[in-house]
Design an enzyme around this catalytic site. Structure first.
Site, PDB file in Angstrom:
ATOM      1  N   ARG A 154       0.819  -1.216   0.000  1.00  0.00           N
ATOM      2  CA  ARG A 154       0.000   0.000   0.000  1.00  0.00           C
ATOM      3  C   ARG A 154       0.855   1.270   0.000  1.00  0.00           C
ATOM      4  O   ARG A 154       0.631   2.193  -0.778  1.00  0.00           O
ATOM      5  CB  ARG A 154      -0.923   0.005   1.223  1.00  0.00           C
ATOM      6  CG  ARG A 154      -1.967  -1.102   1.240  1.00  0.00           C
ATOM      7  CD  ARG A 154      -2.779  -1.002   2.521  1.00  0.00           C
ATOM      8  NE  ARG A 154      -3.823  -1.999   2.612  1.00  0.00           N
ATOM      9  CZ  ARG A 154      -3.636  -3.216   3.130  1.00  0.00           C
ATOM     10  NH1 ARG A 154      -2.436  -3.544   3.605  1.00  0.00           N
ATOM     11  NH2 ARG A 154      -4.638  -4.083   3.194  1.00  0.00           N
ATOM     12  N   ASP A 174       9.184  -6.326  -5.700  1.00  0.00           N
ATOM     13  CA  ASP A 174       8.268  -6.969  -4.759  1.00  0.00           C
ATOM     14  C   ASP A 174       7.993  -8.366  -5.284  1.00  0.00           C
ATOM     15  O   ASP A 174       7.338  -8.519  -6.319  1.00  0.00           O
ATOM     16  CB  ASP A 174       6.962  -6.182  -4.622  1.00  0.00           C
ATOM     17  CG  ASP A 174       6.150  -6.622  -3.413  1.00  0.00           C
ATOM     18  OD1 ASP A 174       5.956  -7.851  -3.254  1.00  0.00           O
ATOM     19  OD2 ASP A 174       5.718  -5.753  -2.638  1.00  0.00           O
ATOM     20  N   ALA A 234      10.377   2.898   7.023  1.00  0.00           N
ATOM     21  CA  ALA A 234       9.723   1.608   7.265  1.00  0.00           C
ATOM     22  C   ALA A 234      10.067   1.077   8.649  1.00  0.00           C
ATOM     23  O   ALA A 234       9.318   1.282   9.615  1.00  0.00           O
ATOM     24  CB  ALA A 234      10.138   0.614   6.175  1.00  0.00           C
ATOM     25  N   ARG A 235      11.217   0.414   8.772  1.00  0.00           N
ATOM     26  CA  ARG A 235      11.652  -0.146  10.044  1.00  0.00           C
ATOM     27  C   ARG A 235      13.158  -0.046  10.156  1.00  0.00           C
ATOM     28  O   ARG A 235      13.895  -0.303   9.205  1.00  0.00           O
ATOM     29  CB  ARG A 235      11.232  -1.626  10.174  1.00  0.00           C
ATOM     30  CG  ARG A 235       9.786  -1.826  10.608  1.00  0.00           C
ATOM     31  CD  ARG A 235       9.592  -1.403  12.055  1.00  0.00           C
ATOM     32  NE  ARG A 235       8.235  -1.526  12.530  1.00  0.00           N
ATOM     33  CZ  ARG A 235       7.324  -0.564  12.494  1.00  0.00           C
ATOM     34  NH1 ARG A 235       7.612   0.606  11.959  1.00  0.00           N
ATOM     35  NH2 ARG A 235       6.117  -0.759  12.973  1.00  0.00           N
ATOM     36  N   GLU A 264      15.562   2.587  19.190  1.00  0.00           N
ATOM     37  CA  GLU A 264      14.723   3.778  19.290  1.00  0.00           C
ATOM     38  C   GLU A 264      14.343   4.050  20.742  1.00  0.00           C
ATOM     39  O   GLU A 264      13.763   3.189  21.395  1.00  0.00           O
ATOM     40  CB  GLU A 264      13.466   3.607  18.428  1.00  0.00           C
ATOM     41  CG  GLU A 264      13.771   3.551  16.939  1.00  0.00           C
ATOM     42  CD  GLU A 264      12.517   3.544  16.066  1.00  0.00           C
ATOM     43  OE1 GLU A 264      11.400   3.505  16.617  1.00  0.00           O
ATOM     44  OE2 GLU A 264      12.647   3.575  14.837  1.00  0.00           O
ATOM     45  N   HIS A 282      10.726   8.777  14.182  1.00  0.00           N
ATOM     46  CA  HIS A 282       9.667   7.804  13.874  1.00  0.00           C
ATOM     47  C   HIS A 282       8.312   8.508  13.743  1.00  0.00           C
ATOM     48  O   HIS A 282       7.359   8.215  14.456  1.00  0.00           O
ATOM     49  CB  HIS A 282       9.597   6.718  14.943  1.00  0.00           C
ATOM     50  CG  HIS A 282       8.985   5.437  14.440  1.00  0.00           C
ATOM     51  ND1 HIS A 282       9.384   4.195  14.870  1.00  0.00           N
ATOM     52  CD2 HIS A 282       8.001   5.197  13.524  1.00  0.00           C
ATOM     53  CE1 HIS A 282       8.676   3.255  14.264  1.00  0.00           C
ATOM     54  NE2 HIS A 282       7.826   3.847  13.442  1.00  0.00           N
ATOM     55  N   GLY A 284       6.568   8.663  10.717  1.00  0.00           N
ATOM     56  CA  GLY A 284       5.882   8.255   9.499  1.00  0.00           C
ATOM     57  C   GLY A 284       4.370   8.190   9.629  1.00  0.00           C
ATOM     58  O   GLY A 284       3.640   8.655   8.752  1.00  0.00           O
ATOM     59  N   ALA A 285       3.899   7.616  10.723  1.00  0.00           N
ATOM     60  CA  ALA A 285       2.447   7.496  10.920  1.00  0.00           C
ATOM     61  C   ALA A 285       1.946   8.472  11.969  1.00  0.00           C
ATOM     62  O   ALA A 285       0.810   8.366  12.420  1.00  0.00           O
ATOM     63  CB  ALA A 285       2.105   6.069  11.342  1.00  0.00           C
TER      64      ALA A 285
END
Length: 533
Positions: A154, A174, A234-235, A264, A282, A284-285
């Site tokens: 997504r 992917d 991402a991570r 983190e 962090h 991103g969201a």
């Protein structure tokens, strides 16, 4: 339906989560970030817990937290702060909200790419420090540059769409998405080997897994264009931080934009303080919209679980997505009953391993292929784990005990016994030289056995309380002896039915009001199983 009465909210989950849960009659307690010891103590009192990324739900926490917990909700995408394997072993469902933060994470990624191309944070800091330094911060256009996107889920797709608007060429990798599909998004699908040399910018959008850890490392930088720029929203751990620092110093990497880190918050700030690095904590969201969206979604998913509705977002048992459908429940009960019965019928042999094959006949029951095998395993392993066997942990625990399972759906075929038509389930179990075959259906809403080892009950045999299964040769006539023995034990016999005979054997099934213990064998027959479904 799973009992969910109390849920614990942690990590500052948006209040809308608690509002939705309370409206559904679920008690909610909100806490901040707890220590491990505090979390263990709290979990003993809750059926569910909702976390963001701060709280780590480890195996130690799950084991020490007791047996009450039934669901862990991750208000977000990544579940690397949750020991999913340990949760699965204990039959705890792990849910996430993979779509809730898509737009926020994609927008942050695009902002990082833009900032990286023009050194925006560095130039801003210099001017605030009183330096008007235009030459140092000479930027480059994004137009005509190539963006390599690793992970076209997504978020990766949304990033591609937005950066194409800047005139960037988008290529990607992917393994789960066909090249013809990505082409429809304007993304050329390549292998990693072909991707790296073409990239001006690289952005990663994969979970942190063993095969993605340190995915971008020293070897990648040696095959990339000199000065390639790297973005990670991402991570932490997907980009090898030590290799990145080395590449930044050598010029192999022209800049990096990092929102996530291996540790983190990071205690070693060497990478964050590098002049070619843009970094954020962090974020991103971390938007109002995303946090409200993921909190709302995880609450709705938990309510669906509590109400017995079809579930979404299950990480460790995706096959359960539709298992709570009311129409499917009688079939799940049938499969569990068959697993329970075959476990009692199959005698120990030289090998303890069991081989189970499940055949589904008919179009309706074939829709349940994803979870009926797990239901058979639930019945087979009933009572063998402290936390209880369920559809979540049964496959893992069965595998550990040497049980192999195969399941086949025959969408348009009729079952071997026509009386069980049009939809039926057949379960065959083999242990050493012993084997048993059961066939039945749940069309009436009740688990009904129609055949056992080829012996048929044309009208079906409803499985229920206090049932005794006897096997006898076709030449024997033990009905009177069975009835006499049961009456001698003062058992109230409610039914005593025999199957149609075969050349090999006949099965007799007695049902009693209360459980009964037979002190001795009955001539001409053998008690094979005594159980309550």
């Amino acid at each position: 339906m799973t009992t969910i009465e109390k849920v614990l909210l942690l990590d500052g989950v948006d209040p809308v989560c608690g509002e939705v849960l309370r409206e559904a009659g679920i008690s909610v307690t909100t806490r901040g970030k707890l220590t491990k010891e505090e979390l263990i103590k709290e979990l003993t009192d809750y059926d569910g817990v909702v976390v963001r990324s701060a709280t780590r739900v480890t195996e130690e926490v799950l084991v020490a937290g007791g047996d009450r917990l039934r669901v862990i909700g991750r208000a977000g995408t990544g579940v690397d702060n949750i020991d999913v394997k340990a949760a699965t072993r204990r039959g705890v469902i792990v849910m996430n909200t993979p779509g809730g933060n898509t737009l926020s994470a994609a927008e942050h990624t695009c902002a990082m790419v833009c900032a990286l191309s023009r050194s925006l944070p560095q130039a801003c800091a210099a001017l605030k420090d009183g330096r008007w330094d235009r030459k140092t911060y000479l930027g480059s256009e994004l137009y005509g540059k190539t963006l390599a996107i690793v992970g076209l889920g997504r978020i990766g797709r949304e990033v591609a769409k937005r950066m194409q608007a800047f005139g960037m060429t988008t290529i990607g990798y992917d393994p789960m998405i066909p090249a013809e599909v990505t082409a429809g998004w304007g993304v050329e699908s390549l292998s990693l080997e072909d991707l790296w040399p073409r990239a001006d910018y690289i952005t990663v959008h994969t979970p942190l897994l063993p095969h993605t850890r340190n995915l971008i490392g020293e070897k990648v930088f040696t095959v990339c264009k000199p000065g390639v720029r790297v973005v990670n929203v991402a991570r932490g751990g997907i980009v090898d931080e030590a290799a990145l620092l080395k590449a930044l110093d050598s010029g192999a990497c022209g800049g990096a934009a990092l929102d996530v880190f291996l540790e983190e918050p990071p205690t070693d700030l060497t990478l964050c303080q590098h002049p070619k690095v843009i970094c954020t904590p962090h974020l991103g969201a971390n938007t109002v919209e995303a946090q409200r969206r993921v909190a709302l979604e995880i609450a709705e998913q938990i309510v669906d679980m509590a109400k017995g509705r079809p579930m979404t977002g299950i990480v460790n048992a995706p096959a359960l997505t539709n298992a709570s459908n009311e129409a499917f429940k009688p079939w799940i009960e049938l499969a569990q009953a068959f697993g329970y019965l075959v476990n009692h019928l199959s005698k120990s042999a030289d090998t303890p391993s069991l081989s189970i094959s499940v055949d589904l006949y008919g179009s309706e029951v074939s829709k349940m292929e994803a979870f009926l095998g797990s239901a058979v395993l639930v019945g087979l392993l009933k009572g063998m784990t402290q936390n209880g066997i369920n559809l979540v942990n049964a496959p893992m625990l069965a595998q550990e005990k040497g049980v192999s399972l195969s399941i086949t759906a025959h969408h348009n075929a009729v079952p071997p016994v026509l009386a069980a038509s049009p939809d039926a389930v057949q379960v065959k179990v083999e242990r050493g030289g012993n084997s048993h075959i059961l066939l039945g259906n749940a069309a009436s809403g009740q688990a009904t056995l129609y055949a056992l080892d080829g012996c048929v009950w044309e009208s079906g045999l409803t499985l229920g309380r206090n049932m005794l299964f006897f096997s006898a040769s076709p030449t024997a006539s033990p009905l009177a002896a069975i009835a006499t023995q049961l009456l001698a034990e003062r058992a109230a016999v409610t039914s005593l039915l025999s199957s149609a005979p075969t050349k090999k054997e006949v099965w007799y099934v007695a049902r009693t009001e209360e459980s009964v213990t037979l002190p001795s064998g009955i001539p001409g027959t053998q008690l094979m199983a005594q159980l309550t479904f």
